[in-house]
Design a protein around this motif. Structure first.
Motif, PDB file in Angstrom:
ATOM      1  N   THR A 227     115.294 -20.769  13.012  1.00 41.06           N
ATOM      2  CA  THR A 227     116.436 -21.584  13.402  1.00 41.06           C
ATOM      3  C   THR A 227     117.716 -20.774  13.245  1.00 41.06           C
ATOM      4  N   ALA A 228     118.748 -21.187  13.975  1.00 39.55           N
ATOM      5  CA  ALA A 228     120.038 -20.507  13.884  1.00 39.55           C
ATOM      6  C   ALA A 228     121.143 -21.506  14.192  1.00 39.55           C
ATOM      7  N   GLY A 229     122.362 -20.986  14.271  1.00 40.11           N
ATOM      8  CA  GLY A 229     123.535 -21.758  14.675  1.00 40.11           C
ATOM      9  C   GLY A 229     124.375 -20.880  15.573  1.00 40.11           C
ATOM     10  N   LEU A 230     125.356 -21.470  16.214  1.00 38.49           N
ATOM     11  CA  LEU A 230     126.188 -20.713  17.152  1.00 38.49           C
ATOM     12  C   LEU A 230     127.360 -20.023  16.493  1.00 38.49           C
ATOM     13  N   GLN A 231     127.758 -20.467  15.299  1.00 37.88           N
ATOM     14  CA  GLN A 231     129.087 -20.168  14.756  1.00 37.88           C
ATOM     15  C   GLN A 231     129.202 -18.836  14.037  1.00 37.88           C
ATOM     16  N   LYS A 232     128.171 -18.019  14.119  1.00 38.31           N
ATOM     17  CA  LYS A 232     128.231 -16.694  13.491  1.00 38.31           C
ATOM     18  C   LYS A 232     128.213 -15.629  14.592  1.00 38.31           C
ATOM     19  N   CYS A 233     127.169 -14.824  14.622  1.00 38.73           N
ATOM     20  CA  CYS A 233     127.135 -13.707  15.561  1.00 38.73           C
ATOM     21  C   CYS A 233     127.023 -14.143  17.026  1.00 38.73           C
ATOM     22  N   LEU A 234     126.553 -15.361  17.284  1.00 41.56           N
ATOM     23  CA  LEU A 234     126.427 -15.816  18.664  1.00 41.56           C
ATOM     24  C   LEU A 234     127.774 -16.188  19.267  1.00 41.56           C
ATOM     25  N   GLY A 235     128.805 -16.339  18.449  1.00 45.68           N
ATOM     26  CA  GLY A 235     130.160 -16.443  18.967  1.00 45.68           C
ATOM     27  C   GLY A 235     130.539 -17.777  19.563  1.00 45.68           C
ATOM     28  N   GLY A 236     130.000 -18.866  19.024  1.00 41.39           N
ATOM     29  CA  GLY A 236     130.371 -20.188  19.510  1.00 41.39           C
ATOM     30  C   GLY A 236     130.825 -21.082  18.373  1.00 41.39           C
ATOM     31  N   PRO A 237     131.018 -22.357  18.650  1.00 40.74           N
ATOM     32  CA  PRO A 237     131.377 -23.299  17.596  1.00 40.74           C
ATOM     33  C   PRO A 237     130.131 -23.852  16.924  1.00 40.74           C
ATOM     34  N   SER A 238     130.290 -24.355  15.725  1.00 39.89           N
ATOM     35  CA  SER A 238     129.195 -25.048  15.068  1.00 39.89           C
ATOM     36  C   SER A 238     128.898 -26.341  15.817  1.00 39.89           C
ATOM     37  N   GLY A 239     127.617 -26.705  15.883  1.00 42.98           N
ATOM     38  CA  GLY A 239     127.287 -27.974  16.523  1.00 42.98           C
ATOM     39  C   GLY A 239     126.011 -27.965  17.331  1.00 42.98           C
ATOM     40  N   SER A 240     125.363 -26.813  17.475  1.00 37.84           N
ATOM     41  CA  SER A 240     124.092 -26.727  18.181  1.00 37.84           C
ATOM     42  C   SER A 240     123.221 -25.720  17.452  1.00 37.84           C
ATOM     43  N   ALA A 241     121.948 -26.061  17.262  1.00 39.78           N
ATOM     44  CA  ALA A 241     121.040 -25.223  16.481  1.00 39.78           C
ATOM     45  C   ALA A 241     119.860 -24.759  17.336  1.00 39.78           C
ATOM     46  N   PRO A 242     119.873 -23.507  17.801  1.00 41.03           N
ATOM     47  CA  PRO A 242     118.709 -22.977  18.507  1.00 41.03           C
ATOM     48  C   PRO A 242     117.493 -22.907  17.576  1.00 41.03           C
ATOM     49  N   VAL A 243     116.348 -23.317  18.103  1.00 38.21           N
ATOM     50  CA  VAL A 243     115.103 -23.360  17.337  1.00 38.21           C
ATOM     51  C   VAL A 243     113.993 -22.786  18.205  1.00 38.21           C
ATOM     52  N   THR A 244     113.100 -22.002  17.608  1.00 37.84           N
ATOM     53  CA  THR A 244     111.907 -21.565  18.313  1.00 37.84           C
ATOM     54  C   THR A 244     110.691 -21.773  17.423  1.00 37.84           C
ATOM     55  N   LEU A 245     109.579 -22.195  18.034  1.00 42.27           N
ATOM     56  CA  LEU A 245     108.359 -22.570  17.313  1.00 42.27           C
ATOM     57  C   LEU A 245     107.148 -21.926  17.968  1.00 42.27           C
ATOM     58  N   SER A 246     106.271 -21.367  17.137  1.00 44.66           N
ATOM     59  CA  SER A 246     105.020 -20.798  17.646  1.00 44.66           C
ATOM     60  C   SER A 246     104.074 -21.919  18.070  1.00 44.66           C
ATOM     61  N   ASP A 247     103.048 -21.550  18.824  1.00 44.15           N
ATOM     62  CA  ASP A 247     102.043 -22.538  19.213  1.00 44.15           C
ATOM     63  C   ASP A 247     101.394 -23.169  17.986  1.00 44.15           C
ATOM     64  N   ARG A 248     101.182 -22.372  16.952  1.00 43.87           N
ATOM     65  CA  ARG A 248     100.572 -22.890  15.728  1.00 43.87           C
ATOM     66  C   ARG A 248     101.472 -23.947  15.087  1.00 43.87           C
ATOM     67  N   ALA A 249     102.765 -23.681  15.035  1.00 45.43           N
ATOM     68  CA  ALA A 249     103.684 -24.660  14.471  1.00 45.43           C
ATOM     69  C   ALA A 249     103.703 -25.932  15.307  1.00 45.43           C
ATOM     70  N   VAL A 250     103.698 -25.792  16.624  1.00 45.22           N
ATOM     71  CA  VAL A 250     103.708 -26.967  17.497  1.00 45.22           C
ATOM     72  C   VAL A 250     102.445 -27.791  17.280  1.00 45.22           C
ATOM     73  N   GLU A 251     101.317 -27.127  17.125  1.00 43.94           N
ATOM     74  CA  GLU A 251     100.060 -27.845  16.894  1.00 43.94           C
ATOM     75  C   GLU A 251     100.146 -28.688  15.628  1.00 43.94           C
ATOM     76  N   ILE A 252     100.724 -28.130  14.575  1.00 46.09           N
ATOM     77  CA  ILE A 252     100.862 -28.890  13.325  1.00 46.09           C
ATOM     78  C   ILE A 252     101.807 -30.066  13.519  1.00 46.09           C
ATOM     79  N   ILE A 253     102.920 -29.839  14.183  1.00 48.59           N
ATOM     80  CA  ILE A 253     103.877 -30.926  14.421  1.00 48.59           C
ATOM     81  C   ILE A 253     103.237 -32.022  15.263  1.00 48.59           C
ATOM     82  N   ARG A 254     102.499 -31.647  16.293  1.00 48.41           N
ATOM     83  CA  ARG A 254     101.843 -32.622  17.159  1.00 48.41           C
ATOM     84  C   ARG A 254     100.764 -33.413  16.422  1.00 48.41           C
ATOM     85  N   SER A 255     100.200 -32.818  15.378  1.00 56.97           N
ATOM     86  CA  SER A 255      99.127 -33.500  14.644  1.00 56.97           C
ATOM     87  C   SER A 255      99.661 -34.542  13.674  1.00 56.97           C
ATOM     88  N   ARG A 256     100.959 -34.533  13.415  1.00 57.61           N
ATOM     89  CA  ARG A 256     101.542 -35.513  12.503  1.00 57.61           C
ATOM     90  C   ARG A 256     101.472 -36.900  13.119  1.00 57.61           C
TER      91      ARG A 256
END
Length: 417
Positions: free
Chosen positions: A194-223
């Motif tokens: 996970t990250a935010g925009l307000q540091k090196c990406l050069g934007g304002p705080s308020g949006s959080a980029p997220v990336t998930l592996s297939d394994r993580a998605v499988e666990i989330i989907r199993s909940r």
């Protein structure tokens, strides 16, 4: 009649602290673009386009690459409450304030939290983390990459293999590091980041980029899902429910996926801003942006040393984009910061915990990872320090920083992956 304030009119500031920073002008322009409806073809196409841009930023092929509406902490919480089942063992290596945050959020998700700590200003060798993994046998390893409280950059390249060997999910908070320090989501074996925009990406705080592996998605989907009116008291599976609606990544993935199942109203202006942050980074070129951060960071480091100031921590493992400077004896740190802000319009940061009142944190990130911002900050800092009775070499900071930018100075530090 009650007096109404006028239109918002912030004072001009050069934000040279640990974040937030001054946003790229084109990001602010993008955020002023007209709104469209949530299912307007332009809106859904922009969401899809933004996902692909962030796959390239994260250096991943993960289909599950989305934005969580909220500050960077929203992304952290979404990942942790969605991946952690009550009672799961979570290991958090702590080398600064934000490791403590990960531990707290894991506890709120009802995990059995185990921590290891190292002195602030240091990072963990891979062997220390592997020993803790073997001892704790966690479900999830949660680790900050760059912790702005200490300015340290934790090496991640070997940790994914350790986690894979022991069957552990690997999550990192890259809020302060993504876009200014090397990051390889697939190459390093990350299951979630996970990250935010307000540091090196050069934007304002308020949006959080997220990336998930297939394994993580499988666990989330199993909940388990809580459907309105169907969960009965005492349901044995209740402990498996994701305890947040807003931060349920399974539902967020459905919203960003081809079915576009309504979950929330996407923050349209933040989407525009996040898209522009990624577009700018990729237009300049990831390697070029990393080199720009490294050069600006090296110049600021050389500059504060040229003023006779002492740098905190293991410089070999500092982030490219922020430096911690020890406050000289007899100087009131907040008074210097106040003078910089009031007289020069420049903001630098204080710190937390054991470093509170001991260091200033000076950032060179995103739009401000550039020569004029660095030199202006050093010139202003020199003037304020002299006013506060610190004997500093005249022009010493600007001179050596300029040498770094011109390539004439000897390299004092290089980034570590």
């Amino acid at each position: 009649m009650t007096h109404l304030p006028g239109p918002i009119a912030p004072p001009p500031r050069l934000l040279m602290g640990p974040g937030p920073i001054s946003a790229y002008p084109s990001v602010l322009t993008a955020m002023s673009a007209p709104l469209v409806g949530q299912y307007d073809p332009f809106m859904t196409a922009t969401m899809t386009e933004t996902q692909e841009l962030y796959r390239r930023v994260w250096r991943t092929r993960n289909d599950a690459t989305v934005l969580v509406d909220g500050t960077s902490r929203a992304g952290i919480e979404a990942v942790m409450v969605s991946l952690i089942r009550p009672g799961d063992r979570v290991l958090v290596p702590i080398f600064g304030r934000f490791g403590h945050l990960l531990a707290e959020i894991a506890e709120r998700a009802l995990a059995e939290v185990h921590t290891i700590e190292t002195e602030w200003g240091q990072v963990f060798p891979d062997a220390v983390i592997e020993e803790a993994v073997e001892r704790v046998r966690p479900t999830l390893l949660a680790l900050v990459q760059g912790d702005t409280s200490t300015t340290m950059n934790q090496p991640l390249a070997g940790i994914g293999e350790i986690c894979a060997r022991h069957g552990v999910l690997f999550y990192t908070d890259a809020t302060a590091s993504l876009g200014g320090n090397p990051f390889e989501a697939d190459g390093w074996g990350l299951d979630a980041a996970t990250a935010g925009l307000q540091k090196c990406l050069g934007g304002p705080s308020g949006s959080a980029p997220v990336t998930l592996s297939d394994r993580a998605v499988e666990i989330i989907r199993s909940r388990k899902r809580i459907e309105a009116g169907i969960r009965e008291e005492g349901d044995e599976a209740a402990s498996d429910f994701i305890r947040s609606n807003y931060f349920d990544l399974g539902m967020i993935l459905d919203y960003w996926g081809p079915r576009r199942l309504n979950h929330h109203t996407e923050a349209t202006s933040m989407l525009y801003g996040a898209r522009e942050c990624a577009r700018l980074l990729l237009e300049e070129g990831v390697d070029n942006v990393l080199a720009r951060h490294e050069r600006a960071g090296a110049a600021m480091l050389a500059g504060v040393q040229g003023l006779g100031l002492v740098v905190f921590g293991d410089v070999a493992h500092k982030m490219t984009n922020v430096v911690a400077v020890e406050i000289p004896d007899g100087v009131v740190g907040d008074a210097v910061r106040s003078d910089l802000l009031e007289d020069f319009g420049i903001e630098i940061g204080t710190s937390f915990g054991p470093l509170h009142g001991r260091v200033w944190r000076i950032g060179t990130m995103g739009y401000n990872a550039r020569e004029d911002a660095v030199l202006t900050t050093l010139a202003a800092l020199e003037a304020v320090l002299r006013r506060h009775g610190v004997a500093v070499p005249a022009g010493g900071g600007v001179e050596v920083a300029t040498d770094v930018f011109r390539g004439a100075g000897e390299a004092v530090w290089t980034a570590h992956a």
